[in-house]
Design a protein around this motif. Structure first.
Motif, mmCIF file in Angstrom:
data_model
loop_
_atom_site.group_PDB
_atom_site.id
_atom_site.type_symbol
_atom_site.label_atom_id
_atom_site.label_comp_id
_atom_site.label_asym_id
_atom_site.label_seq_id
_atom_site.Cartn_x
_atom_site.Cartn_y
_atom_site.Cartn_z
ATOM 1 N N GLY A 65 0.910 -1.005 0.077
ATOM 2 C CA GLY A 65 0.193 -0.135 0.070
ATOM 3 C C GLY A 65 0.768 1.136 -0.052
ATOM 4 N N GLY A 66 1.827 1.178 0.928
ATOM 5 C CA GLY A 66 2.912 2.241 0.843
ATOM 6 C C GLY A 66 3.485 2.683 -0.413
ATOM 7 N N LYS A 69 1.353 4.340 -2.826
ATOM 8 C CA LYS A 69 1.057 5.604 -2.515
ATOM 9 C C LYS A 69 2.320 6.428 -2.786
ATOM 10 C CE LYS A 69 -1.796 5.689 1.671
ATOM 11 N NZ LYS A 69 -1.444 5.642 3.117
ATOM 12 N N ALA A 189 -8.169 -8.300 0.719
ATOM 13 C CA ALA A 189 -7.512 -6.873 0.615
ATOM 14 C C ALA A 189 -6.196 -7.345 1.261
ATOM 15 C CB ALA A 189 -8.375 -6.020 1.031
ATOM 16 N N SER A 191 -5.525 -5.770 3.906
ATOM 17 C CA SER A 191 -5.745 -5.822 5.166
ATOM 18 C C SER A 191 -7.447 -6.183 5.337
ATOM 19 C CB SER A 191 -5.377 -5.063 6.286
ATOM 20 O OG SER A 191 -5.870 -3.682 5.900
ATOM 21 N N GLN A 193 -10.850 -7.525 7.925
ATOM 22 C CA GLN A 193 -11.274 -7.660 9.154
ATOM 23 C C GLN A 193 -11.403 -9.094 9.730
ATOM 24 O OE1 GLN A 193 -15.232 -6.194 9.993
ATOM 25 N NE2 GLN A 193 -15.079 -5.935 12.264
ATOM 26 N N LYS A 201 3.056 -8.345 13.680
ATOM 27 C CA LYS A 201 3.670 -7.399 12.319
ATOM 28 C C LYS A 201 4.655 -7.903 11.450
ATOM 29 C CE LYS A 201 4.992 -2.572 12.547
ATOM 30 N NZ LYS A 201 4.125 -2.220 11.480
ATOM 31 N N TRP B 71 -14.219 -3.193 11.891
ATOM 32 C CA TRP B 71 -13.178 -2.444 11.159
ATOM 33 C C TRP B 71 -12.692 -3.239 10.011
ATOM 34 C CZ3 TRP B 71 -10.910 2.123 12.668
ATOM 35 C CH2 TRP B 71 -9.737 2.684 11.815
ATOM 36 N N ASN B 72 -13.466 -2.623 8.948
ATOM 37 C CA ASN B 72 -13.163 -3.683 7.747
ATOM 38 C C ASN B 72 -12.694 -2.971 6.613
ATOM 39 O OD1 ASN B 72 -13.698 -5.623 5.571
ATOM 40 N ND2 ASN B 72 -15.603 -6.261 6.437
ATOM 41 N N PRO B 73 -11.641 -2.904 6.356
ATOM 42 C CA PRO B 73 -10.733 -2.197 5.154
ATOM 43 C C PRO B 73 -11.307 -2.804 3.747
ATOM 44 C CG PRO B 73 -9.138 -3.533 6.681
ATOM 45 C CD PRO B 73 -10.359 -3.788 6.763
ATOM 46 N N VAL B 74 -12.046 -3.952 3.599
ATOM 47 C CA VAL B 74 -12.551 -4.418 2.345
ATOM 48 C C VAL B 74 -13.840 -3.763 2.065
ATOM 49 C CG1 VAL B 74 -13.306 -6.297 1.063
ATOM 50 C CG2 VAL B 74 -11.538 -6.710 2.782
ATOM 51 N N ALA B 280 -0.211 3.040 14.127
ATOM 52 C CA ALA B 280 1.157 2.463 13.687
ATOM 53 C C ALA B 280 1.275 1.511 12.975
ATOM 54 C CB ALA B 280 2.158 2.335 14.958
ATOM 55 N N ASN B 281 0.249 0.397 12.978
ATOM 56 C CA ASN B 281 0.157 -0.823 12.188
ATOM 57 C C ASN B 281 -0.079 -0.471 10.718
ATOM 58 O OD1 ASN B 281 0.931 -3.326 12.881
ATOM 59 N ND2 ASN B 281 -0.513 -3.282 14.437
ATOM 60 N N PHE B 283 -1.127 2.634 9.257
ATOM 61 C CA PHE B 283 -1.264 3.843 8.525
ATOM 62 C C PHE B 283 -0.542 3.726 7.024
ATOM 63 C CE2 PHE B 283 -0.488 8.423 7.506
ATOM 64 C CZ PHE B 283 -1.763 8.735 8.121
ATOM 65 N N THR B 284 0.873 3.142 7.047
ATOM 66 C CA THR B 284 1.543 3.007 5.934
ATOM 67 C C THR B 284 0.710 2.175 4.818
ATOM 68 O OG1 THR B 284 2.377 1.109 6.719
ATOM 69 C CG2 THR B 284 3.877 3.382 6.812
ATOM 70 N N GLU B 285 -0.145 1.538 5.123
ATOM 71 C CA GLU B 285 -0.791 0.516 4.283
ATOM 72 C C GLU B 285 -2.265 0.946 3.782
ATOM 73 O OE1 GLU B 285 -0.036 -1.808 2.211
ATOM 74 O OE2 GLU B 285 1.975 -2.467 2.881
ATOM 75 N N ALA B 286 -2.600 1.979 4.570
ATOM 76 C CA ALA B 286 -3.968 2.442 4.229
ATOM 77 C C ALA B 286 -4.276 2.841 2.921
ATOM 78 C CB ALA B 286 -4.373 3.456 5.356
ATOM 79 N N VAL B 287 -4.873 1.808 2.107
ATOM 80 C CA VAL B 287 -5.130 2.636 0.788
ATOM 81 C C VAL B 287 -6.552 3.008 0.704
ATOM 82 C CG1 VAL B 287 -4.546 1.703 -1.577
ATOM 83 C CG2 VAL B 287 -4.004 0.374 0.074
ATOM 84 N N TYR B 291 -10.250 5.078 4.339
ATOM 85 C CA TYR B 291 -9.430 4.358 5.490
ATOM 86 C C TYR B 291 -8.364 5.120 6.306
ATOM 87 C CZ TYR B 291 -6.816 0.012 6.995
ATOM 88 O OH TYR B 291 -6.266 -0.974 7.487
ATOM 89 N N THR B 292 -7.645 6.084 5.463
ATOM 90 C CA THR B 292 -6.552 6.985 6.149
ATOM 91 C C THR B 292 -7.180 7.959 6.894
ATOM 92 O OG1 THR B 292 -5.455 6.839 3.867
ATOM 93 C CG2 THR B 292 -4.885 8.534 5.412
#
Lengths: 351, 326
Positions: A65-66, A69, A189, A191, A193, A201, B71-74, B280-281, B283-287, B291-292
């Motif tokens: 994802g990073g 971005k 995805a 990530s 649920q 991690k 909390w479902n990113p999909v 922390a877990n 944020f970097t992957e929040a597409v 989500y962000t």
């Protein structure tokens, strides 16, 4: 006072000089960021490449994802993702995408007396375990797949990734393909649920937690399972055959993929047909802008990738990755012509 | 004539000196004032950034964001209840464990400790405060969690297995990591803050007061309970609040040992998550913007929780002071 300001000035000048040197050094660097799954092989390639050519690769493994971005924000020359973008998304962002290397995601378990490959699971059973519907190791569904194997009555401790990751995408994409229930309730995805289990991690976090917890199950990229001496499970593939995760079965899955007919190389290698195919295989992708903001850097990056396709197979196999087949490489090198500089000419003119 | 000149020269000098003092004073005032204002500006900037970044999430989920566990990113359905719960519960358990121990150490150091032990123990506590949180995280994951998993958690599960309420509070499987482990690590992390501050304020108790109490025949316990603690109440609460602040915001150590699952479980052995661990877990992957934005909204919530805690502490102190005044 005077002394302080002089020291500060000195410090500032030194700092500025240090920054300038770093800036100069980075101008010849190839900057990339993204997926953690291929990090070990990119690092190894970069090391050999630097010895051979003097050019260095600066790859930050911050997650798929990073990577997506950062390439969209144009802070790097290339991004890396295990989740391929759809053709229309590529078009919208002005990106091209190509597969760099393939590998496999494997379920790993920690069970007393079970050797690697000593337990067989099916996609359906795996999905039910990760949904918490199968909660004990001596469940009838697991017993039916493993006649003659001594299974404990202990609870199944599920371990998954807590950070978003391409590994998770490949794994959940597979579960979505084999289980309509998973598709409906969880989905695929980077990530998701998770209905049950603990999050760890990184690949190394999952590997470590599985190693520590008796009766646990997790999923990691194959290289991590191998390095940590974890017990992998066999899986029933689409043809109903039980296969072990290893280079030939990853390759078998890749052989069935239709790279040529898929726009933007948007190929996901999960649940491929074929008697020898490992069902949770995946490729990892590189993303680059079609209009190169800095043509020299883009050319340097493509030169590195061309070198890796040509010279990197042995290193990849050593780390249990699968090199791309030659015909796919030819397709990719054709696609590179879309990366053009301000003059409209391709930035990379071949080795 | 010469005297005139001398007097004039002296006057000029004095005026100049005074002027210099005035300018220096003004400059000093200006510098300190702008330093103080800078804090407000920075704080305002953080709030504006958090509110602005979290607007899409509030628009999409409204007040329900605070009360949903999903909390479902999909499907891009986000709710903050699980991380809020984890943050509050781990901090409370950590406080319950750390406050008595911290006060105990402080009392021992100031009232009972033989002089030759005072320095080594004091230094050990300050060192404990200096260990980076990531080290606590690694130690927690590799040493402490396996220990809990093998020896403590199975024992807890067996011990409370037949007692209603407690058996759901300590339900398996023993993962080793989870809410309880995170709370224990947090307790260890905030312990030195509470100890160091309470020890320092205990030492401010005038010896005369204590000696008088001893003179009246008080025991050590009575001196501590009736003289030292009332005298230092404000400082003690300050130390506890500082510990609570650290527990609420602690990120890396918790991320390592809490299990990172967006769920609320009855069992404190089960994995959970906190607000800062989630950010922390993920944020970097929040597409995706939603989500962000939801993660930033979590940040805003943590900001508000911390604010409420600090405000409550201030209010409490104010009431105590007023009561003492009356």
């Amino acid at each position: 006072m005077k002394f302080i300001s002089r020291t500060m000035l000195g410090g500032m000048v030194a700092g500025a000089m240090a920054l300038a040197t770093i800036g100069l050094a980075q101008a010849t660097d190839i900057a990339g960021a993204g997926a953690t799954f291929p990090y070990p092989i990119y690092a190894k390639w970069a090391d050999s490449y630097k010895k051979e050519t003097g050019d260095s690769l600066n790859y930050q493994s911050i997650g798929s994802g990073g990577g997506i971005k950062q390439i969209k924000a144009k802070t790097v020359t290339f991004g890396a993702s295990d989740m391929p973008l759809k053709a229309e998304d590529l078009e919208a962002a002005g990106l091209i995408q190509f597969p760099m290397v393939m590998g496999g995601v494997v379920p790993v378990v920690n069970l007393d007396g079970i050797q690697p490959g000593g337990i067989t699971l099916s996609g359906e059973v795996l999905s039910q375990i990760f949904q918490g519907k199968i909660a004990a190791w001596n469940d009838d569904a697991i017993k039916a797949l493993n006649p003659g194997v001594e299974l404990p009555s202990s609870a199944i401790a599920v371990v998954h990734r807590s950070d978003g990751s391409g590994t998770t995408f490949i794994f959940t994409d597979y579960l979505s393909k084999v289980s309509p229930n998973w598709k409906g309730e969880v989905g695929a995805a980077t990530s998701v649920q998770w209905p049950v289990g603990i999050g760890a991690k990184g690949n190394e976090g999952v590997a470590n937690n599985v190693k520590q917890t008796k009766g646990s199950i997790g999923y990691v990229e194959y290289a991590y399972a191998k390095q940590n001496g974890l017990t992998h499970a066999k899986l029933l593939n689409k043809d109903g055959k039980a296969v072990s995760p290893e280079a030939p079965t990853f390759q078998a899955a890749a052989a069935n993929a239709d790279w040529k007919g898929t726009p933007g190389f948007n190929v996901i290698l999960t649940d491929e047909p074929g008697a020898d195919s490992w069902p949770i295989s995946g490729a990892t992708f590189i993303l680059m802008h079609k209009k190169a903001a800095n043509p020299e850097e883009s050319a340097a990056a493509l030169k590195f990738f061309a070198w890796a396709y040509k010279n990197g197979d042995a290193a990849a196999e050593e780390l249990a990755y699968v090199p791309m087949p030659d015909d796919v490489v030819a397709l990719v090198e054709e696609a590179w012509k879309q990366v053009v500089g301000p003059d409209g000419n391709p930035v990379f003119k071949g080795m | 004539m010469t005297q005139d000149v001398l007097a004039k020269g002296r006057n000029v000098d004095r005026a100049r000196t005074l002027k210099r003092f005035n300018t220096m004073d003004a400059a000093f005032r200006g510098v300190t004032f702008s330093a103080a204002v800078l804090v407000l500006v920075l704080l305002g900037g953080v709030i504006v950034a958090l509110v602005e970044g979290s607007l899409p999430a509030w628009r999409a989920f409204g007040f329900g964001f605070l009360t949903t566990e999903s909390w479902n990113p999909v499907t891009e359905r986000f709710g903050a209840l699980a991380p809020i719960y984890g943050t509050v519960v781990t901090s409370i358990i950590a406080l319950i464990l750390a406050v008595p121990v911290g006060l105990g150490i402080a009392i021992f150091l100031t009232e009972l400790c033989p002089a030759f032990l005072r320095r080594p123990i004091g230094i050990a506590i300050e060192l404990l405060a200096g260990i980076p949180s990531i080290i606590y995280g690694i130690w927690g994951l590799f040493v402490f969690a396996p220990f809990l998993q093998v020896y403590v958690q199975p024992a807890l599960i067996n011990l409370f297995g037949d007692i209603p309420v407690l058996n759901s509070l300590f339900a398996g499987p023993p993962y080793g990591i989870g809410i309880l482990t995170a709370s224990l690590i947090l307790a260890i992390m905030i312990l030195p803050f509470i100890t160091a501050i309470t020890r320092d304020v205990f030492e401010t108790t005038p010896p005369m007061l204590k000696e008088s109490a001893y003179g009246l025949g008080c025991t050590t316990w009575e001196v501590v309970y009736k003289v030292v603690l009332p005298f230092t109440r404000v400082g003690v609460i300050g130390g506890v609040m500082l510990g609570l602040g650290r527990a609420l915001g602690e990120t890396m150590a918790v991320t390592f040992v809490i299990g990172n699952a967006h769920r609320i479980s009855a069992s404190i052995l089960a994995p959970g998550t906190t607000i800062s661990a989630s950010i922390a877990n993920e944020f970097t992957e929040a597409v995706g913007d939603l989500y962000t934005s939801s993660l930033i909204a979590l940040g805003l919530i943590l900001f508000i929780i911390t604010f409420i805690v600090l405000a409550a502490a201030r209010y409490m102190l104010m009431r105590i002071e007023r009561r003492l005044g009356n």
